[in-house]
Design an enzyme around this catalytic site. Sequence first.
Site: not given
Ligand code: CMC
Length: 430
Positions: A307, A365
């Site tokens: 998140h 989720d």
């Molecule tokens: N599985 C594997 N690696 C992950 C995941 C995951 N679910 N989420 C983040 N990472 C890694 C990502 O690859 C990155 O690695 P690095 O630093 O080496 O590049 C690091 O963790 C940080 O990720 P980010 O994408 O820069 O983080 P963000 O804050 O931009 O994204 C997120 C947050 C929720 C989009 C992301 O964690 C994600 O894609 N999760 C899976 C989708 C998900 O479950 N979404 C629902 C969110 S909760 C409901 C809502 O509020 O809408």
Amino acid sequence: MSQRTAKITFSDSDQTIELPVLEGTLGNDVIDIRTLGNHGYFTFDPGFIATASCASSITYIDGEAGLLYYRGYPIEQLAQHSDFMEVAYLLLRGELPTAQQKAEFVATVRHHTMLHDQMATFYRGFRRDAHPMAVMVSMVGAMSAFYHDSSNPFDPEQRDVAAFRLLAKVPTIAAWSYKYNQGQPFMYPQNRLGYTENFLYMMFATPCEAYEPNPILARALDRILILHADHEQNASTSTVRVAGSSGANPFACIAAGIASLWGPLHGGANEAVLKMLEDIGDVSRIGEVIARAKDKASGFRLMGFGHRVYKNMDPRAAIMRQTCYEVLDELGLHDDPLFRIALKLEEIALQDDYFIQKRLYPNVDFYSGIVLRALGIPTSMFTAIFALARTAGWVAQWHEMVSAEGHKIARPRQLYTGPTRRDYVPIELR
Ligand code: CMC
């Protein structure tokens, strides 16, 4: 006490820029950079990693501690003692209602549940296999063509009517998108039923048989609605605010929020979690899936994990896990294979260095899909239900924005990286 300030200095000059620091009631202080443009600078923050786009008194999240408050009330207390209608009132009006205020609020929502009958004809223009979110974006947007008397965002009375119409009609729109999908007749709302029961009725009743929603399952769905009702300045809420900042039609603004919510990184994640659990199929394959999630080249992420704000357990996920136990118990599905895979997946991921170091925990989720599936809700409707719940938050946030003093159109700046000035070359010379 004098105003705290922050100073920006530059490595290549003696220039110093002093900026005020603003304090909220909880959470991080913010540096007020509004005058920075006068000094010839803007800030650069794609994805709003460190930018507060507004001041808001609706929802508070402490991602480090795993806290979520609506108007100061912890989500755990609301999930346990409140119901979605009361939470919608709280988000919109700022205080918990008295018994009379609540009864009036519920009655008003109830009397707006029916759609303009001409809107029913719109459904027939869609393919039967259209995704419910595609239908919802269109139908909620189409409300702007019907309810002209509640489309002026700067008139407080019209704003209120728009809020009631949205809260009341979005469940009807969502349920009918499912009915159309199934080729079943639309079921009109039954105003003898509560908000959540009514939604279940419109989803699952048919004209042929009597249908009474199971109160325990309705309560579980109501809790899902409470947990999803608002989440401060997430992508869809920010979309609603940006769209609404121009004074746009309220129904069109909420349609924009629905479009943003649809993405798999946001509201689409609950649907993606269930697909992922079904693909895993067996606990023996969890190791392989974890390895794939850790391999950047695979492009695969563990859905329902991570998140932007929570760097600790999402408090909604803990409540959802508990709800999962309760619903599966009620339905006699203790051995639900997907729930067993989810529990094991969570256990393994939480012990894995990659997830520990990146502070990736289950989000809301991760478990909500299992509960929705147990309630008989088809996977394609998961995000539509999220949209239904989040409508309460979108409407409250939109209200707050358009009624705020000094309201301004949202107009971000950019760091331009394209070509510098160049002259047009006639086509025959290119
Ligand atoms: N599985 C594997 N690696 C992950 C995941 C995951 N679910 N989420 C983040 N990472 C890694 C990502 O690859 C990155 O690695 P690095 O630093 O080496 O590049 C690091 O963790 C940080 O990720 P980010 O994408 O820069 O983080 P963000 O804050 O931009 O994204 C997120 C947050 C929720 C989009 C992301 O964690 C994600 O894609 N999760 C899976 C989708 C998900 O479950 N979404 C629902 C969110 S909760 C409901 C809502 O509020 O809408």
